[in-house]
Scaffold this motif. Structure first.
Motif, PDB file in Angstrom:
ATOM      1  N   ASP A  80      -5.524 -14.830  -5.528  1.00 53.84           N
ATOM      2  CA  ASP A  80      -6.239 -13.841  -4.745  1.00 53.84           C
ATOM      3  C   ASP A  80      -5.853 -14.101  -3.292  1.00 53.84           C
ATOM      4  O   ASP A  80      -6.422 -14.972  -2.640  1.00 53.84           O
TER       5      ASP A  80
ATOM      6  N   THR B  22      -3.973 -12.469   0.559  1.00 56.16           N
ATOM      7  CA  THR B  22      -3.545 -11.359   1.403  1.00 56.16           C
ATOM      8  C   THR B  22      -2.442 -11.833   2.341  1.00 56.16           C
ATOM      9  O   THR B  22      -2.462 -12.965   2.819  1.00 56.16           O
TER      10      THR B  22
ATOM     11  N   ILE C 137      -0.921  -6.563   2.610  1.00 55.09           N
ATOM     12  CA  ILE C 137      -0.668  -6.583   1.173  1.00 55.09           C
ATOM     13  C   ILE C 137      -1.609  -7.581   0.519  1.00 55.09           C
ATOM     14  O   ILE C 137      -1.810  -8.687   1.037  1.00 55.09           O
ATOM     15  N   ARG C 138      -2.176  -7.203  -0.629  1.00 53.71           N
ATOM     16  CA  ARG C 138      -3.071  -8.090  -1.363  1.00 53.71           C
ATOM     17  C   ARG C 138      -2.579  -8.247  -2.785  1.00 53.71           C
ATOM     18  O   ARG C 138      -2.208  -7.271  -3.439  1.00 53.71           O
ATOM     19  N   ALA C 139      -2.575  -9.482  -3.262  1.00 50.47           N
ATOM     20  CA  ALA C 139      -2.240  -9.788  -4.658  1.00 50.47           C
ATOM     21  C   ALA C 139      -3.466 -10.424  -5.290  1.00 50.47           C
ATOM     22  O   ALA C 139      -4.024 -11.389  -4.758  1.00 50.47           O
ATOM     23  N   LYS C 140      -3.906  -9.852  -6.420  1.00 49.31           N
ATOM     24  CA  LYS C 140      -5.101 -10.369  -7.083  1.00 49.31           C
ATOM     25  C   LYS C 140      -4.910 -10.277  -8.588  1.00 49.31           C
ATOM     26  O   LYS C 140      -4.494  -9.241  -9.107  1.00 49.31           O
TER      27      LYS C 140
ATOM     28  N   ASP D 105      -2.288  -7.565  -9.675  1.00 47.74           N
ATOM     29  CA  ASP D 105      -2.229  -6.274  -9.003  1.00 47.74           C
ATOM     30  C   ASP D 105      -1.836  -6.524  -7.554  1.00 47.74           C
ATOM     31  O   ASP D 105      -2.461  -7.332  -6.863  1.00 47.74           O
ATOM     32  N   VAL D 106      -0.812  -5.831  -7.116  1.00 50.70           N
ATOM     33  CA  VAL D 106      -0.363  -5.943  -5.730  1.00 50.70           C
ATOM     34  C   VAL D 106      -0.604  -4.579  -5.088  1.00 50.70           C
ATOM     35  O   VAL D 106      -0.063  -3.564  -5.529  1.00 50.70           O
ATOM     36  N   THR D 107      -1.440  -4.557  -4.054  1.00 49.77           N
ATOM     37  CA  THR D 107      -1.779  -3.318  -3.368  1.00 49.77           C
ATOM     38  C   THR D 107      -1.630  -3.517  -1.867  1.00 49.77           C
ATOM     39  O   THR D 107      -1.585  -4.645  -1.385  1.00 49.77           O
ATOM     40  N   GLY D 108      -1.591  -2.410  -1.154  1.00 44.21           N
ATOM     41  CA  GLY D 108      -1.523  -2.507   0.302  1.00 44.21           C
ATOM     42  C   GLY D 108      -0.607  -1.458   0.883  1.00 44.21           C
ATOM     43  O   GLY D 108      -0.253  -0.469   0.228  1.00 44.21           O
ATOM     44  N   LYS D 109      -0.216  -1.694   2.116  1.00 42.47           N
ATOM     45  CA  LYS D 109       0.665  -0.747   2.785  1.00 42.47           C
ATOM     46  C   LYS D 109       1.625  -1.483   3.704  1.00 42.47           C
ATOM     47  O   LYS D 109       1.323  -2.571   4.203  1.00 42.47           O
TER      48      LYS D 109
END
Length: 190
Positions: free
Chosen positions: A118, A120, A142-145, A152-156
């Motif tokens: 978890d 960022t 970017i966040r990986a969790k 899940d890798v999300t962000g911009k």
């Protein structure tokens, strides 16, 4: 062997505030590193399931890399806290080529084959690409969790401050026969 995996662990590791300069000869990618690091950790549990408590801190005001085309780093800093099977990244940051990178988060290795993450990563004006013809920087959050094998890798990522150092000719002005025709004359009637 399984018999060795159940052996209990009990020891303490300690590194007083020490210079990082001794790393440069050991790591071929480094030319020079200024700064200090310290560690205090207690290790318990078993060989199969180690439990670590403690802290690791490092500060490097200047890092120079061996390759001339790799920009140096300034104000690098790492703050890690260990608690059982978890590592907390309280601060991992550096200034690279005029931009900043920073990471925070945690890693849980209770399942060594598939640890949980978890974390960022943030970047401000980080240098993405630079050569003779282009320079491009980016901001990112970017966040990986999740588990390592399926996080899940999300962000911009936002590109910014890009420059092209090459002349681009959209219309060949040197060939007048290939220019578009002039627009027709307009008459205004009132």
């Amino acid at each position: 062997p399984k018999a060795l995996q159940q052996l209990p662990l009990s020891f303490r590791a300690s590194l007083p505030q020490s210079s990082l300069a001794s790393l440069a000869p050991l790591v071929p990618a480094l030319r020079r590193i200024d700064g200090t690091a310290s560690l205090r950790a207690d290790v318990g549990g078993s060989v199969a399931n180690p439990l670590i408590t403690g802290v690791f801190n490092a500060d490097a005001p200047a890092i120079t890399f061996a390759k001339a085309d790799v920009p140096g780093a300034r104000d690098a800093r790492i703050r890690l806290r260990f608690a059982g099977t978890r590592v907390f990244i309280e601060d991992a940051s550096a200034m690279l080529a005029g931009g900043t990178l920073a990471a925070k988060g945690s890693l849980d290795w209770s399942d060594l084959a598939n640890p949980a993450i978890d974390a960022t990563l943030s970047a401000r004006e980080a240098l993405v690409l630079r050569d003779d013809s282009i320079s491009l920087r980016a901001d990112a959050d970017i966040r990986a969790k999740g588990r390592y094998n399926r996080a899940d890798v999300t962000g911009k990522v936002e590109l910014r401050r890009g420059r092209v150092f090459k002349e681009i000719e959209f219309l060949q002005l040197s060939l007048p026969d290939q220019l578009p025709p002039a627009p027709p004359a307009v008459t205004i009637v009132s």
